[in-house]
Motif scaffolding. Structure first.
Motif, short mmCIF file in Angstrom:
data_model
loop_
_atom_site.label_atom_id
_atom_site.label_comp_id
_atom_site.label_asym_id
_atom_site.label_seq_id
_atom_site.Cartn_x
_atom_site.Cartn_y
_atom_site.Cartn_z
N ASP A 137 -40.60 -28.52 -15.06
CA ASP A 137 -40.95 -28.39 -16.47
C ASP A 137 -42.46 -28.18 -16.67
N SER A 138 -43.27 -28.99 -15.99
CA SER A 138 -44.71 -28.93 -16.23
C SER A 138 -45.29 -27.60 -15.77
N LEU A 139 -44.71 -27.07 -14.70
CA LEU A 139 -45.17 -25.80 -14.18
C LEU A 139 -44.82 -24.66 -15.14
N VAL A 140 -43.60 -24.72 -15.68
CA VAL A 140 -43.16 -23.70 -16.63
C VAL A 140 -44.09 -23.71 -17.83
N ARG A 141 -44.36 -24.92 -18.30
CA ARG A 141 -45.25 -25.10 -19.44
C ARG A 141 -46.63 -24.54 -19.15
N MET A 142 -47.11 -24.80 -17.93
CA MET A 142 -48.44 -24.35 -17.56
C MET A 142 -48.52 -22.82 -17.57
N VAL A 143 -47.51 -22.20 -16.99
CA VAL A 143 -47.49 -20.73 -16.95
C VAL A 143 -47.44 -20.18 -18.37
N ALA A 144 -46.63 -20.82 -19.21
CA ALA A 144 -46.52 -20.38 -20.60
C ALA A 144 -47.88 -20.50 -21.29
N ASP A 145 -48.59 -21.57 -21.02
CA ASP A 145 -49.93 -21.75 -21.60
C ASP A 145 -50.90 -20.68 -21.11
N THR A 146 -50.83 -20.39 -19.81
CA THR A 146 -51.71 -19.37 -19.26
C THR A 146 -51.45 -18.02 -19.93
N TRP A 147 -50.19 -17.68 -20.06
CA TRP A 147 -49.83 -16.42 -20.73
C TRP A 147 -50.39 -16.40 -22.15
N THR A 148 -50.21 -17.50 -22.84
CA THR A 148 -50.69 -17.58 -24.21
C THR A 148 -52.19 -17.27 -24.26
N GLU A 149 -52.92 -17.87 -23.34
CA GLU A 149 -54.36 -17.64 -23.27
C GLU A 149 -54.67 -16.17 -23.04
N ILE A 150 -53.98 -15.59 -22.05
CA ILE A 150 -54.25 -14.19 -21.70
C ILE A 150 -53.89 -13.27 -22.87
N ILE A 151 -52.79 -13.58 -23.54
CA ILE A 151 -52.40 -12.75 -24.69
C ILE A 151 -53.50 -12.81 -25.76
N ARG A 152 -54.00 -14.03 -26.01
CA ARG A 152 -55.09 -14.19 -26.99
C ARG A 152 -56.29 -13.33 -26.60
N GLU A 153 -56.67 -13.41 -25.33
CA GLU A 153 -57.81 -12.64 -24.85
C GLU A 153 -57.63 -11.15 -25.10
N HIS A 154 -56.46 -10.65 -24.69
CA HIS A 154 -56.20 -9.21 -24.81
C HIS A 154 -56.17 -8.79 -26.28
N ALA A 155 -55.59 -9.63 -27.10
CA ALA A 155 -55.52 -9.30 -28.52
C ALA A 155 -56.94 -9.22 -29.09
N ARG A 156 -57.79 -10.16 -28.67
CA ARG A 156 -59.16 -10.18 -29.16
C ARG A 156 -59.90 -8.94 -28.69
N LYS A 157 -59.76 -8.65 -27.39
CA LYS A 157 -60.47 -7.50 -26.81
C LYS A 157 -60.11 -6.19 -27.50
N SER A 158 -58.81 -6.03 -27.77
CA SER A 158 -58.38 -4.74 -28.35
C SER A 158 -58.35 -4.82 -29.88
N SER A 159 -58.84 -5.91 -30.43
CA SER A 159 -58.84 -6.13 -31.89
C SER A 159 -57.50 -5.85 -32.52
N ILE A 160 -56.46 -6.33 -31.89
CA ILE A 160 -55.13 -6.20 -32.49
C ILE A 160 -54.69 -7.60 -32.90
N PRO A 161 -54.54 -7.82 -34.21
CA PRO A 161 -54.19 -9.16 -34.65
C PRO A 161 -52.74 -9.50 -34.32
#
Ligand code: ADP
Ligand code: ZN
Ligand code: ZN
Length: 753
Positions: A666-690
């Motif tokens: 469970d904790s690992l799944v959660r961790m990966v999900a959190d990492t993805w969330t972070e990366i998605i945020r980054e990419h959205a910010r970089k490409s200015s897509i809300p």
């Protein structure tokens, strides 16, 4: 040997599971294959020391720019070649569902195990009898091998039998290979078309009975035929919007006849495997035996045989569920998607494609016409029709002018005030009693979707929703809490209703057995049939339905299993218990699905010459969904629903993607999900897509087969989902490149969940 320049080269997608290698590789086509290797061919190629299956995308006469060393294609499947229309889908669909081209091609390949090539030893062409005799003198063992090869058909033998039978070890073979006297080749086993008797073709005598079409039907058929006759290729799909029992199938049949008369074939998609044989029988009555079914309920042998027959153009009409959209029909002129709104068209397992969308795209490439039909079109579909992407054909009345059933809404809050704590309202009981007296039948339908999971006030009908998402909270027995499955908001079950302060707030719960008991108490001695998951597992659905069809019981109680395809002329009453239950499922499509479900079950009442009555029991009688069902008013429903979608920013005004993370820890799944969330945020910010990001939160079913599941929902507030797809595919690459050692967590992306 000829010079390289007279050869041909093929671009091949190799069947490997890796996402990272999603591109074609160039191979040489050996001269011996002549011009048999063409785009769409299944081939076998050397790839990283192995021989793997692949498919040819393209063939060139010109040598590739970068003239290095290219391996030869080792073998090709002589039994089929994917059509251009299917090949054209490959890059498009791979992109659409964020899969690889190999993933898509696997869906298009013949069912069952693929052919496996074996190693063969071939005598070099230049070797003659004299040379063999010469060798016999120098090295008898080698000489013997050469002898045997010389006598073998086409001067080649299977590696295994050559080595085994001669009882020689391989050193002598090695020597011959080194001397260039023999060569190793990969050869497919001889291919024979599988021929299996079609399970249903015995019923293939077309009958002449053809109802005279009513005016609306005639108009629809004329419009379709006129379009089929036109030669332009880019045909805009028709949406056939016709109330239940309006005779949509008759329209499909007439359209199919026209396409066949023009020498084209027809693909007929139905929403479920279970409905395939039923539709198959109906169409065989009209078209005879060149109707073929293609679905996973058939044995593999039959399926393979059907598949190859279809690919050779031997079926004029192919029927099947969503996977049949890839049927290798060679000269497709018409695709029908019946009940286009059904969620089953959206693949839930590996590749999350939508069969309706694939059908429309495929049709563009072969100049076919698409007809999608429904009594209750998907909101997205009707929206597109309004926008002009589809042409609408309407059937507003039942085929023979029978009236639509009368729909009554019963307010269960009033029942409670009158002291009725049972599941059946007074008016429902009265209506059933009337049917018993008139020797007519009743179906009681318990809406179990989202059952016992939402929390409702029995006094005022208030449902507890998430303060952030406008979605009802889901009750979890474990922890006695309510969760939001979009944003992971949690709260305790309130002691009293936030709206009216009543203490009768509770989660909804009751089942088919309780209904059965109440009926037996009220109507002692009256046989009642029950159909739910338990009964289905024990006895199967068919026997119970047959019993009901023989009128051995006047009442049938069941869950949504009995919603589809039932046609009993003696049924004049359909009662729906908890009609609103599915309104509160935590999904933005909950109301739409409820409308579709209720219209469908209502359509079961009064199919023949007796008029029908429908009773909907609910705690929210004024809900626009129930009102629209009562008035048979799809347009009205659509207008309300589309307004609300716009206000809340749900599709079609936005596009969603869902990413599901699964793993055993469970904790690992959660961790990966959190990492993805972070990366998605980054990419959205970089490409200015809300982007709106909800979660990660545990999935509605948080653990399946000991695997934990976390979910992330991403929303892009615009109609075009291209930027969302681009971001997600970049995010996935980014994640893959960041992680060092791969973690045992799988991320699955579903577009438009
Ligand atoms: P739908 O698919 O729209 O629910 P169907 O095509 O199943 O409706 O038609 C409902 C019934 O009406 C079927 O039994 C069909 O044979 C019959 N039917 C269809 N068109 C006509 C017609 N023009 N005249 C008489 N019966 C018809
Ligand atoms: Zn209340
Ligand atoms: Zn929420």
């Amino acid at each position: 040997m000829k010079a390289d320049d007279s050869c041909r080269w093929a671009q091949v997608i190799v069947d490997i599971p890796h996402r990272d290698i999603d591109r074609p590789f160039t191979y040489r086509i050996p001269d011996t294959f002549g011009h048999s290797v063409l785009p769409g061919c299944e081939v076998w190629v050397p790839f990283q020391q192995r021989t793997l299956r692949g498919w040819v995308l393209d063939v060139h006469d010109q040598p590739p720019e970068n003239r290095g060393h290219f391996s030869n294609i080792e073998a090709f499947h002589p039994g089929y070649r994917l059509g251009e229309d299917l090949l054209a889908l490959v890059p498009w669909l791979a992109r659409e569902v964020l899969g690889t081209m190999a993933d898509v091609l696997r869906l298009m390949a013949p069912p069952g195990p693929s052919l496996k090539p074996a190693k063969w030893v071939k005598l070099s062409e230049s070797i003659g009898k004299e040379q063999i005799d010469l060798w016999q003198g120098i090295d008898p063992e080698c000489g013997q091998l050469l002898q045997r090869l010389f006598r073998a058909p086409r001067k080649q033998m299977k590696f295994s039998s050559l080595v085994e039978k001669s009882k020689k070890t391989s050193p002598s073979l090695e020597r011959l290979l080194e001397a260039g006297l023999v060569e190793l080749v990969q050869r497919l086993p001889p291919f024979r078309f599988p021929e299996e008797k079609d399970v249903e073709s015995s019923e293939g005598t077309p009958s002449m009975i053809e109802p005279a079409l009513n005016q609306e039907q005639v108009a629809a058929v004329q419009a379709i035929i006129a379009d089929l006759e036109k030669s332009h290729r880019d045909k805009k799909p028709f949406l056939l919007h016709g109330v239940t029992g309006s005779g949509k199938t008759e329209i499909y049949i007439q359209a199919a006849k026209k396409a066949l008369a023009m020498g084209r074939q027809v693909l007929f998609l139905v929403p479920e495997i279970a409905l395939t044989p039923q539709m198959g029988r109906r169409l065989r009555e009209r078209f005879g035996s060149d109707v073929l079914l293609l679905h996973s309920g058939l044995t593999e042998k039959v399926r393979r045989s059907h598949w190859y027959r279809i690919s050779r153009g031997e079926a004029s009409l192919v029927i099947g569920p969503r996977s049949a959209v890839f049927a290798p029909v060679p000269n497709l002129g018409l695709i029908i998607v019946d009940e286009e709104h059904e969620p089953s068209y959206h693949q839930e397992n590996d590749l999350k494609y939508h069969a309706r969308e694939v059908a429309i795209e495929r049709a563009r490439h072969c100049g076919a016409l698409v007809i999608i039909g429904s009594a209750t079109p998907a909101i997205e579909t009707y929206d597109k029709a309004m926008e002009g992407s589809y042409r609408i054909l309407r059937l507003t009345e039942r085929a023979q002018g029978q009236p639509m059933p009368v729909v009554d809404i019963v307010d269960m809050r009033a029942e409670l005030t009158e002291g009725n704590r049972g599941m059946l309202s007074a008016s429902m009981l009265q209506a059933i009693e009337e049917r018993l007296r008139r020797r007519e039948q009743t179906i009681l339908y318990l809406n179990r979707r989202g059952f016992s999971t939402f929390v409702i006030c029995r006094e005022c009908g208030t449902v507890i929703t998430c303060p952030h998402c406008s979605i009802s909270l889901v009750y979890h027995r474990a922890g006695d809490q309510m969760h939001c499955h979009y944003c992971n908001f949690r709260r305790d079950v309130p002691r009293q209703c936030p709206q009216c302060a009543s203490k009768t707030i509770r989660y909804f719960g009751a089942g088919t057995q309780r209904v059965e008991e109440e009926l037996q108490a009220r109507f002692p001695g009256v046989p009642v049939l029950r159909m739910d998951r338990d009964v289905a597992a024990e006895e199967g659905i068919e026997p119970v339905l047959e019993e009901f069809g023989r009128e051995e019981a006047p009442i049938l109680v069941g869950t949504q299993m009995i919603a589809k395809g039932l046609d009993f002329p003696k049924v004049t009453l359909v009662g729906v218990l908890a009609a609103d239950a599915s309104l509160h499922v935590s999904d933005f499509r909950a109301v739409e699905r409820t409308y579709q479900l209720l219209s469908q079950v209502s359509g079961r009442a009064g199919r023949a010459n007796r008029s029908g009555q429908v009773i909907l029991q609910t705690y929210c009688p004024e809900h626009y969904c129930l009102q629209a069902v009562q008035n048979h008013n799809y347009e009205g429903f659509f207008q309300r629903e589309i307004e609300i979608r716009q206000q809340l920013g749900y599709p079609p005004f936005s596009r969603l993607a869902r990413i599901l993370f699964t793993g055993t820890e469970d904790s690992l799944v959660r961790m990966v999900a959190d990492t993805w969330t972070e990366i998605i945020r980054e990419h959205a910010r970089k490409s200015s897509i809300p982007l709106d990001i909800w979660g990660p939160a545990p999935a509605p079913v948080a653990k399946v087969e000991d695997k934990y599941r976390w979910m992330l929902t991403v929303r892009l507030s615009q109609r075009d989902n291209e930027p969302l797809r681009t971001i997600l595919s970049n995010v996935r690459q980014d994640y893959d490149s960041r992680r060092g050692r791969p973690l045992p967590v799988i991320a699955t992306i579903t577009m438009d969940p």
